[in-house]
Design a protein around this motif. Sequence first.
Motif, PDB file in Angstrom:
ATOM      1  N   THR A 103       1.204  -1.676   0.199  1.00 48.94           N
ATOM      2  CA  THR A 103      -0.826  -0.056  -0.298  1.00 48.94           C
ATOM      3  C   THR A 103       0.843   1.504  -0.108  1.00 48.94           C
ATOM      4  O   THR A 103       0.258   2.179  -0.367  1.00 48.94           O
ATOM      5  N   VAL A 104       1.945   0.976   0.120  1.00 50.26           N
ATOM      6  CA  VAL A 104       3.631   2.173   0.061  1.00 50.26           C
ATOM      7  C   VAL A 104       2.885   2.967  -0.854  1.00 50.26           C
ATOM      8  O   VAL A 104       2.279   4.145  -1.375  1.00 50.26           O
ATOM      9  N   ASN A 105       3.385   1.905  -2.303  1.00 46.18           N
ATOM     10  CA  ASN A 105       3.016   2.592  -3.416  1.00 46.18           C
ATOM     11  C   ASN A 105       1.938   2.315  -4.628  1.00 46.18           C
ATOM     12  O   ASN A 105       1.680   2.965  -5.211  1.00 46.18           O
ATOM     13  N   ARG A 106       0.525   1.987  -4.096  1.00 45.08           N
ATOM     14  CA  ARG A 106      -0.411   1.708  -4.500  1.00 45.08           C
ATOM     15  C   ARG A 106      -1.098   2.975  -5.297  1.00 45.08           C
ATOM     16  O   ARG A 106      -1.365   2.719  -5.976  1.00 45.08           O
ATOM     17  N   TRP A 107      -0.811   3.671  -4.241  1.00 43.82           N
ATOM     18  CA  TRP A 107      -1.407   5.298  -4.731  1.00 43.82           C
ATOM     19  C   TRP A 107      -0.568   6.729  -5.396  1.00 43.82           C
ATOM     20  O   TRP A 107      -0.317   7.253  -5.572  1.00 43.82           O
ATOM     21  N   ARG A 108       0.467   5.695  -5.134  1.00 45.00           N
ATOM     22  CA  ARG A 108       1.779   6.610  -5.436  1.00 45.00           C
ATOM     23  C   ARG A 108       1.803   6.730  -6.977  1.00 45.00           C
ATOM     24  O   ARG A 108       1.742   5.962  -8.150  1.00 45.00           O
ATOM     25  N   GLU A 109       1.792   7.927  -6.890  1.00 39.35           N
ATOM     26  CA  GLU A 109       1.622   8.385  -8.739  1.00 39.35           C
ATOM     27  C   GLU A 109       2.912   9.151  -9.544  1.00 39.35           C
ATOM     28  O   GLU A 109       3.179   9.041 -10.727  1.00 39.35           O
ATOM     29  N   THR A 110       4.032   9.182  -9.070  1.00 35.06           N
ATOM     30  CA  THR A 110       5.385  10.005  -9.523  1.00 35.06           C
ATOM     31  C   THR A 110       6.494   9.691  -9.151  1.00 35.06           C
ATOM     32  O   THR A 110       7.639   9.515  -9.296  1.00 35.06           O
ATOM     33  N   GLU A 111       6.516   8.407  -8.044  1.00 34.92           N
ATOM     34  CA  GLU A 111       7.884   8.342  -7.065  1.00 34.92           C
ATOM     35  C   GLU A 111       7.988   6.611  -7.210  1.00 34.92           C
ATOM     36  O   GLU A 111       5.989   6.221  -7.226  1.00 34.92           O
ATOM     37  N   VAL A 112       9.087   5.699  -6.357  1.00 36.51           N
ATOM     38  CA  VAL A 112       8.504   4.784  -5.975  1.00 36.51           C
ATOM     39  C   VAL A 112       9.325   4.771  -4.221  1.00 36.51           C
ATOM     40  O   VAL A 112       9.992   5.483  -4.307  1.00 36.51           O
ATOM     41  N   ALA A 113       8.583   4.034  -3.941  1.00 37.81           N
ATOM     42  CA  ALA A 113       9.322   3.933  -2.110  1.00 37.81           C
ATOM     43  C   ALA A 113       9.544   2.657  -1.999  1.00 37.81           C
ATOM     44  O   ALA A 113       8.861   1.629  -2.282  1.00 37.81           O
ATOM     45  N   LEU A 114      10.600   1.899  -0.932  1.00 34.02           N
ATOM     46  CA  LEU A 114      11.492   1.139  -1.055  1.00 34.02           C
ATOM     47  C   LEU A 114      11.904   1.827   0.676  1.00 34.02           C
ATOM     48  O   LEU A 114      12.436   2.415   1.414  1.00 34.02           O
ATOM     49  N   SER A 115      11.349   0.649   1.699  1.00 38.42           N
ATOM     50  CA  SER A 115      11.476   0.477   2.792  1.00 38.42           C
ATOM     51  C   SER A 115      13.022   0.724   3.075  1.00 38.42           C
ATOM     52  O   SER A 115      13.697   0.338   2.215  1.00 38.42           O
ATOM     53  N   ILE A 116      13.285   1.399   4.415  1.00 42.63           N
ATOM     54  CA  ILE A 116      14.462   1.840   4.861  1.00 42.63           C
ATOM     55  C   ILE A 116      15.666   1.024   4.987  1.00 42.63           C
ATOM     56  O   ILE A 116      16.853   1.101   5.126  1.00 42.63           O
ATOM     57  N   ASP A 117      15.047  -0.731   4.443  1.00 42.78           N
ATOM     58  CA  ASP A 117      15.439  -1.767   4.999  1.00 42.78           C
ATOM     59  C   ASP A 117      16.632  -2.585   3.627  1.00 42.78           C
ATOM     60  O   ASP A 117      17.079  -3.188   4.085  1.00 42.78           O
ATOM     61  N   ALA A 118      15.975  -1.093   2.898  1.00 40.55           N
ATOM     62  CA  ALA A 118      16.380  -2.173   0.879  1.00 40.55           C
ATOM     63  C   ALA A 118      17.779  -1.838   1.269  1.00 40.55           C
ATOM     64  O   ALA A 118      18.557  -1.063   2.038  1.00 40.55           O
ATOM     65  N   ASP A 119      18.307  -2.490   0.726  1.00 43.74           N
ATOM     66  CA  ASP A 119      19.592  -2.463  -0.458  1.00 43.74           C
ATOM     67  C   ASP A 119      19.940  -1.142  -0.974  1.00 43.74           C
ATOM     68  O   ASP A 119      20.571  -0.356  -1.881  1.00 43.74           O
ATOM     69  N   GLU A 120      20.837  -0.160   0.489  1.00 39.45           N
ATOM     70  CA  GLU A 120      20.694   1.791  -0.510  1.00 39.45           C
ATOM     71  C   GLU A 120      22.393   1.493  -0.970  1.00 39.45           C
ATOM     72  O   GLU A 120      22.097   2.040  -2.010  1.00 39.45           O
ATOM     73  N   ALA A 121      23.192   0.727  -0.302  1.00 42.02           N
ATOM     74  CA  ALA A 121      23.929   0.985  -1.671  1.00 42.02           C
ATOM     75  C   ALA A 121      23.758   0.666  -3.259  1.00 42.02           C
ATOM     76  O   ALA A 121      24.170   1.420  -4.397  1.00 42.02           O
ATOM     77  N   LEU A 122      23.274  -0.375  -3.106  1.00 35.81           N
ATOM     78  CA  LEU A 122      23.267  -1.028  -4.616  1.00 35.81           C
ATOM     79  C   LEU A 122      22.549  -0.422  -5.475  1.00 35.81           C
ATOM     80  O   LEU A 122      22.386   0.548  -6.572  1.00 35.81           O
ATOM     81  N   LEU A 123      21.355   0.342  -4.335  1.00 29.79           N
ATOM     82  CA  LEU A 123      19.816   1.306  -5.429  1.00 29.79           C
ATOM     83  C   LEU A 123      20.424   2.477  -5.942  1.00 29.79           C
ATOM     84  O   LEU A 123      20.292   3.162  -6.806  1.00 29.79           O
ATOM     85  N   GLY A 140      14.698   9.194   6.069  1.00 34.42           N
ATOM     86  CA  GLY A 140      14.754   8.398   7.264  1.00 34.42           C
ATOM     87  C   GLY A 140      13.200   7.170   7.379  1.00 34.42           C
ATOM     88  O   GLY A 140      13.369   6.370   8.366  1.00 34.42           O
ATOM     89  N   TYR A 141      13.094   7.297   7.011  1.00 36.65           N
ATOM     90  CA  TYR A 141      11.417   6.103   7.106  1.00 36.65           C
ATOM     91  C   TYR A 141      11.542   5.209   5.856  1.00 36.65           C
ATOM     92  O   TYR A 141      11.003   4.271   5.326  1.00 36.65           O
ATOM     93  N   ALA A 142      12.001   5.825   4.440  1.00 33.67           N
ATOM     94  CA  ALA A 142      12.000   4.693   2.890  1.00 33.67           C
ATOM     95  C   ALA A 142      13.252   5.410   2.481  1.00 33.67           C
ATOM     96  O   ALA A 142      13.602   6.938   2.744  1.00 33.67           O
ATOM     97  N   PHE A 143      13.555   5.054   1.626  1.00 35.65           N
ATOM     98  CA  PHE A 143      14.242   5.220  -0.025  1.00 35.65           C
ATOM     99  C   PHE A 143      13.305   5.867  -0.989  1.00 35.65           C
ATOM    100  O   PHE A 143      12.240   5.146  -0.800  1.00 35.65           O
TER     101      PHE A 143
END
Length: 230
Positions: A103-123, A140-143
């Motif tokens: 549901t974090v991205n379901r209604w998102r229209e212009t970007e994508v949000a990833l969990s703060i636990d995602a691999d930041e360096a790779l992203l 601090g809550y998402a990338f």
Amino acid sequence: MVPPLALDIDGTLTTSTGRIDPRVFELLPAWDAPIVFATGKAFPYPVALAHFLGRDEHVIAENGGVTHVAGETTILGDPDAAWAVVEAFRERGGEIGWGDGDTVNRWRETEVALSIDADEALLREVAAAAGGDVEVVDTGYAFHVKSPAVSKGRGLRRAADLLEIEPGSFVAIGDSENDVSTFGVAGESYAVANADAAAREAADVVLAESYMDGTAGVLADLRARRGDDE
């Protein structure tokens, strides 16, 4: 009179556990100047908050990708470019991190949000390979993977124009790097004590108190200042 406000939500109007602080419902409904909610969340979230506060739905969502002010909605940014980066990230073993029923991205229209636990360096490596079409913002809550052409600050300039208010008359309160552009537009800016380094560096004042404690203190000071002026 009290000044118009540009308020971040997460980390600014919330408790340390991420809940909306109940003082929001005491302090904001009767604020007798415009309030613009400026957030990294998808469009429906700040609209719902404004609605339940009985406020006009003046919002900047998705870090400036969507603005809705004075009944006018503007959508900016390139979601296809953001999703292309995220798909390349997933192909290399990265995970968005929200699980099934995102549901974090379901209604998102212009970007994508990833969990703060995602691999930041790779992203960030994958985003850099896109050649400047996207950037990664850590709230601090998402990338957030978003267009560098949009920001909360640009959204606030647009909001001020539609409301026929000088941008410099706004007081901005926030807690993370996506608030830096807002701080640069507003006449006064405050970073709550839990703010990240970028927000603390950009703010006019770094508060001694965190989360809604800090925000409530600013609102009280602004009201007291109005009383002194009167």
